[in-house]
Motif scaffolding. Sequence first.
Motif, PDB file in Angstrom:
ATOM      1  N   GLN A  20      14.250 -39.895 -31.821  1.00 14.52           N
ATOM      2  CA  GLN A  20      14.822 -38.566 -31.604  1.00 14.52           C
ATOM      3  C   GLN A  20      14.116 -37.530 -32.473  1.00 14.52           C
ATOM      4  N   ALA A  21      13.803 -37.903 -33.706  1.00 15.16           N
ATOM      5  CA  ALA A  21      13.072 -36.988 -34.585  1.00 15.16           C
ATOM      6  C   ALA A  21      11.699 -36.684 -33.992  1.00 15.16           C
ATOM      7  N   GLU A  22      11.049 -37.714 -33.469  1.00 16.30           N
ATOM      8  CA  GLU A  22       9.733 -37.514 -32.853  1.00 16.30           C
ATOM      9  C   GLU A  22       9.825 -36.526 -31.700  1.00 16.30           C
ATOM     10  N   ASP A  23      10.856 -36.655 -30.892  1.00 14.85           N
ATOM     11  CA  ASP A  23      11.046 -35.743 -29.764  1.00 14.85           C
ATOM     12  C   ASP A  23      11.224 -34.305 -30.249  1.00 14.85           C
ATOM     13  N   LEU A  24      12.049 -34.118 -31.277  1.00 16.15           N
ATOM     14  CA  LEU A  24      12.262 -32.760 -31.785  1.00 16.15           C
ATOM     15  C   LEU A  24      10.991 -32.188 -32.403  1.00 16.15           C
ATOM     16  N   PHE A  25      10.287 -32.993 -33.196  1.00 17.33           N
ATOM     17  CA  PHE A  25       9.043 -32.496 -33.793  1.00 17.33           C
ATOM     18  C   PHE A  25       8.014 -32.152 -32.716  1.00 17.33           C
ATOM     19  N   SER A  26       7.988 -32.922 -31.623  1.00 21.22           N
ATOM     20  CA  SER A  26       7.077 -32.608 -30.513  1.00 21.22           C
ATOM     21  C   SER A  26       7.423 -31.259 -29.891  1.00 21.22           C
ATOM     22  N   ARG A  27       8.709 -30.985 -29.768  1.00 28.32           N
ATOM     23  CA  ARG A  27       9.141 -29.695 -29.221  1.00 28.32           C
ATOM     24  C   ARG A  27       8.762 -28.558 -30.161  1.00 28.32           C
ATOM     25  N   VAL A  28       8.901 -28.787 -31.478  1.00 22.99           N
ATOM     26  CA  VAL A  28       8.506 -27.757 -32.448  1.00 22.99           C
ATOM     27  C   VAL A  28       7.008 -27.533 -32.384  1.00 22.99           C
ATOM     28  N   LEU A  29       6.260 -28.610 -32.235  1.00 19.18           N
ATOM     29  CA  LEU A  29       4.802 -28.517 -32.184  1.00 19.18           C
ATOM     30  C   LEU A  29       4.333 -27.653 -31.009  1.00 19.18           C
ATOM     31  N   ALA A  30       5.073 -27.673 -29.927  1.00 17.28           N
ATOM     32  CA  ALA A  30       4.720 -26.822 -28.788  1.00 17.28           C
ATOM     33  C   ALA A  30       4.778 -25.343 -29.166  1.00 17.28           C
ATOM     34  N   SER A  31       5.676 -24.991 -30.098  1.00 12.80           N
ATOM     35  CA  SER A  31       5.808 -23.601 -30.539  1.00 12.80           C
ATOM     36  C   SER A  31       4.809 -23.232 -31.624  1.00 12.80           C
ATOM     37  N   VAL A  32       4.519 -24.190 -32.503  1.00 13.16           N
ATOM     38  CA  VAL A  32       3.607 -23.938 -33.622  1.00 13.16           C
ATOM     39  C   VAL A  32       2.590 -25.082 -33.691  1.00 13.16           C
ATOM     40  N   PRO A  33       1.607 -25.069 -32.798  1.00 12.48           N
ATOM     41  CA  PRO A  33       0.723 -26.227 -32.654  1.00 12.48           C
ATOM     42  C   PRO A  33      -0.193 -26.509 -33.845  1.00 12.48           C
ATOM     43  N   ALA A  34      -0.312 -25.598 -34.762  1.00 17.22           N
ATOM     44  CA  ALA A  34      -1.231 -25.819 -35.881  1.00 17.22           C
ATOM     45  C   ALA A  34      -0.506 -25.985 -37.209  1.00 17.22           C
ATOM     46  N   ASP A  35       0.796 -26.222 -37.179  1.00 17.24           N
ATOM     47  CA  ASP A  35       1.566 -26.328 -38.410  1.00 17.24           C
ATOM     48  C   ASP A  35       1.402 -27.726 -39.010  1.00 17.24           C
ATOM     49  N   PHE A  36       0.843 -27.801 -40.212  1.00 17.76           N
ATOM     50  CA  PHE A  36       0.577 -29.079 -40.855  1.00 17.76           C
ATOM     51  C   PHE A  36       1.858 -29.886 -41.059  1.00 17.76           C
ATOM     52  N   ASP A  37       2.908 -29.245 -41.555  1.00 21.68           N
ATOM     53  CA  ASP A  37       4.154 -29.967 -41.838  1.00 21.68           C
ATOM     54  C   ASP A  37       4.758 -30.567 -40.579  1.00 21.68           C
TER      55      ASP A  37
END
Length: 192
Positions: A20-37
């Motif tokens: 579930q965490a992976e799914d949420l982080f993937s969704r965040v990555l779509a918004s900020v694709p270059a965020d290291f954290d």
Amino acid sequence: DPHLLFSTGLALATAGRYAQAEDLFSRVLASVPADFDVLYNLGLAAYHAGHLERARQVLKTALAQRPEDIDALYNLAVVNIDLRQRDIALELLAKAAQLDPSRANVQLAIAQTSHALGYPADAVKAYDNYLKLNPSDDDARRERAVMLVSTGDLVHGVADLKSYLQSHPKDFKAEYELGTAEVVWDPSDASK
């Protein structure tokens, strides 16, 4: 809100709900694709969810942004170890150790990976470095002794295994390792 999703992803990862965490982080990555954290935490969540290729891909992307991030180097190495890419893992670990030789987890991983790759002398050196940082790790001392035997240093390896067995008399694996070493070193001792 990417910030809310990221915080929720961290909470889910902390609770061990990695998929579930992976799914949420993937969704965040779509918004900020270059965020290291986001990349780093997505890589960790994917790893713990058992998605090793995804973890490797994402951690490599994170490492490209911060090539000297020791945690990213270490965790990408761990993923590569699990993917049986130990040579690649050892390169990453060596770079991490060069950047910060005081990281015990890095030194231990170098020792174990060197051992798995059949480089006992390198494993002994890494165990030496690790044991300076964590002198109370008796298991590492036993592994170091076994690596000494593998390098042909039977005198020190056998002595260290005997010393270990004085503190751990019921460790049958260590007894077997000592017996194996003594067959080579002094066959008359092996049957005792």
